[in-house]
Structure formats: structure tokens, C-alpha cells
Scaffold this active site. Structure first.
Site, PDB file in Angstrom:
ATOM      1  N   THR A 178      65.912 -29.238  64.957  1.00 22.54           N
ATOM      2  CA  THR A 178      65.719 -28.692  63.458  1.00 22.54           C
ATOM      3  C   THR A 178      64.923 -27.491  63.433  1.00 22.54           C
ATOM      4  O   THR A 178      64.206 -27.034  64.367  1.00 22.54           O
ATOM      5  CB  THR A 178      64.711 -29.959  62.694  1.00 22.54           C
ATOM      6  N   ASP A 209      62.884 -36.304  57.058  1.00 22.69           N
ATOM      7  CA  ASP A 209      61.645 -35.584  56.352  1.00 22.69           C
ATOM      8  C   ASP A 209      61.874 -34.253  55.915  1.00 22.69           C
ATOM      9  O   ASP A 209      61.124 -33.722  54.960  1.00 22.69           O
ATOM     10  CB  ASP A 209      60.508 -35.650  57.327  1.00 22.69           C
TER      11      ASP A 209
END
Ligand code: ASP
Length: 314
Positions: A178, A209
């Protein structure tokens, strides 16, 4: 006197081991990080906004196949890419986020447009893509996002019957992850952005998240901006970014103390592997992780550039 400005970026955290890294991959990752941090820093130096700087950095990393965002995103159980992204401006706590998008080349750009051009803060799936089409976005075919590496990874995960962070528990993986950025601009504004393909072999429209404000992404002027990477479920349960900001706001902890307390404390206790990058109102930068490494880079308020991978690099 010049006003301080600075930028920090990450390209994901996880089980990054010296033994598994090749020179070639390491160079490619460092080059992408360098390009992202340098271009966004230049934008800040020219008086650009923290929001534009974090979007600029994340877009560059999304375009690189070496990270789990945009091109090179991990694959879902249905062998497709579903991406999440968020942007937050600390100035008026404006927010834009998207989840589960499949045909958007740069999800972080769409998140910025949700923030600036819609009345909402979060759009998902088809609706988000409909909004993008209205704004004139190109429809990007899934083929663009695919890489052989991610396909092999998915097959391995399926064989094991597990889901995983893009980097963890995959023996010969090269650890891509990410991406995110945090910045302070010359007007004193803070911003954060995060973009991800999520976790390999994810099912049922799973969202992590990264696009959840207060979990993987958060920014608040006069306090701190944060972008996280790691096992999203644990980061959501711990409200990681929000908790760091709250500790700094209410307990008056500095950015290093607050990040360390959360990442090495509750997150780790819940088995949440990962890390965060954070920048405070004075431009102080923190990189924190509870695993072997995190691709990371920054240019601090003195103009000093750093690019690092492993946790033990000082
Ligand atoms: N945090 C991301 C998620 O759970 C994964 C990552 O950081 O690589 O979706």
C-alpha cells in the site's frame, strides 16, 4: 524566514527481509520512492498545497507496478483488482474517499475529487465509478492493473486457503505494498493520502483501513497528518490514525511518542502487523513499524532526503 514544509511517503510495510531482496527490485523501488518524494517536494517548494503534494506522490506510486496500489494492485478471490483510497485535508478537515473501485487508473485522484467536487465524503464501487464517469474519467480496463506477480501470489494464497497482506507470509515475495503520503505546506496546512489494492484473495467486497478516515488516513491542522499500512482489520479496530491524533491533542504527546504507543501497543497486541508515517504541525516526521520493514522516504524541513526499507536502518 522561509516557512517550513516537508513530505513523507510510504510504499507499504511487512515482512521485508534482506535475504529476499534483489538489487534490481530494490533499485526500482528506491527510484519510484525518490521520484514521488522529489516531485511532491518540488511542488511544496513552489508554494503548492499539502493536498496537491500528497496526491502527486501517491499518483506516482500508483503508476508504478512495484506497489500494491493502482497498477500492480493485489488480486481478489475473483481474480480482479478492487482498490481503495482516501485524501484528507487538515485545513477544514475535508475528506474524500473511495472503496472497491475497479476501473479507475488513479483512485487517489478520484478520492480528491470526491472531497472537492461532491457533497459526500465516501463513495463505493459502481457509484464511485459513475461519479468518475460524470467527471470525465477514462474507464480503465482491469488488464491495465494486472501483473504476473500478483496472479502467482493469488494462486499461492488460494492454495493455502488464506488471505494476506501483499507482502507477508509469501516466501519469495518482493514485498510491495500500500502507498501513502503526508505533508506540511508553506501555509501550515497538513494533508494525508493513502491508496491500496487491499489484501490478496480478499472476498465479499472487503474494505481495509486505507479509505477509512481515522483508521488508515487522517489529517488535522495544528496537530498531525497520518497514513498507515498494515493488516487493515486491526488498524480499523484500533482507529489507528485517529488515536495517534487524539493522543497528541489531549495528552500533548509528541508525534514520536504517540505513534510508538499505538503501533507498538494496541495494534501489536491485536496482532496487527504494519506501520505508519506521520508529520506534525512543525514538520517533524515519524516513521513507525512493528514488522521487519516499510518502504519509506521523506524530505524534511531542512531539505534532507532519506529513502529506507528495513526497520533496522537508522
Ligand atoms: N492496509 C491495507 C489494507 O488492509 C493493506 C496494506 O497496507 O498493504 O487494505
Amino acid at each position: 524566514m522561509n516557512k517550513p514544509f516537508a513530505i513523507a511517503i510510504h510504499g507499504g510495510a511487512g515482512t521485508i527481509l534482506h535475504a529476499q531482496m534483489t538489487d534490481e527490485i530494490q533499485r526500482a523501488i528506491e527510484q519510484a520512492l525518490d521520484q514521488a518524494v522529489s516531485q511532491s517536494h518540488q511542488l511544496l517548494a513552489q508554494g503548492g498545497s499539502a493536498v496537491d503534494a500528497v496526491v502527486c506522490a501517491v499518483r506516482i506510486l500508483e503508476d508504478s507496478p512495484h506497489f500494491n496500489a493502482g497498477k500492480g494492485s493485489v488480486l481478489t478471490a475473483k481474480e480482479m483488482v478492487e482498490m481503495d483510497a482516501a485524501v484528507m485535508s487538515g485545513e477544514h478537515r475535508q475528506v474524500g474517499s473511495v472503496a472497491g473501485v475497479r476501473h479507475i487508473k488513479n483512485p487517489v485522484q478520484l478520492a480528491k475529487d470526491v472531497m472537492q467536487q461532491s457533497e459526500h465524503v465516501m463513495l463505493i464501487g459502481e457509484g464511485a465509478e459513475e461519479f468518475a464517469a460524470k467527471l470525465g474519467y477514462d474507464y480503465t480496463e482491469q488488464d491495465y492493473f494486472f501483473t504476473d506477480r500478483r496472479y502467482e501470489q493469488l494462486l499461492a494464497m488460494k492454495a493455502e486457503g488464506t488471505t494476506a497482506l501483499s507482502e507477508s507470509r509469501y516466501p519469495d515475495d518482493h514485498k510491495f505494498g500500500t502507498v501513502g503520503a503526508v505533508a506540511l505546506d508553506q501555509d501550515g496546512n497538513l494533508a494525508a493520502a493513502t491508496s491500496t489494492g487491499g489484501i490478496t484473495n480478499k472476498q465479499f467486497g472487503r474494505v481495509g483501513d486505507s479509505p477509512i478516515i481515522g483508521a488508515g488516513t487522517y489529517a488535522e491542522n495544528h496537530n498531525v497528518a497520518i497514513s498507515a499500512t498494515g493488516m487493515g482489520e486491526a488498524f480499523i479496530r484500533c482507529c489507528v490514525a485517529s488515536d495517534i491524533a487524539a493522543r497528541m491533542r489531549y495528552l500533548r504527546e509528541d508525534v514520536h511518542t504517540a505513534c510508538t504507543a499505538v503501533i507498538q501497543g494496541e495494534v501489536k497486541n491485536l496482532g496487527g502487523e504494519g506501520g505508519v508515517i506521520a508529520i506534525d504541525r512543525s514538520g517533524e516526521i515519524h516513521f513507525g513499524m512493528n514488522c521487519e520493514g516499510m518502504y519509506r522516504s521523506c524530505i524534511d524541513i531542512h531539505g534532507k532526503k532519506q529513502i529506507k526499507i528495513y526497520a533496522d536502518e537508522v
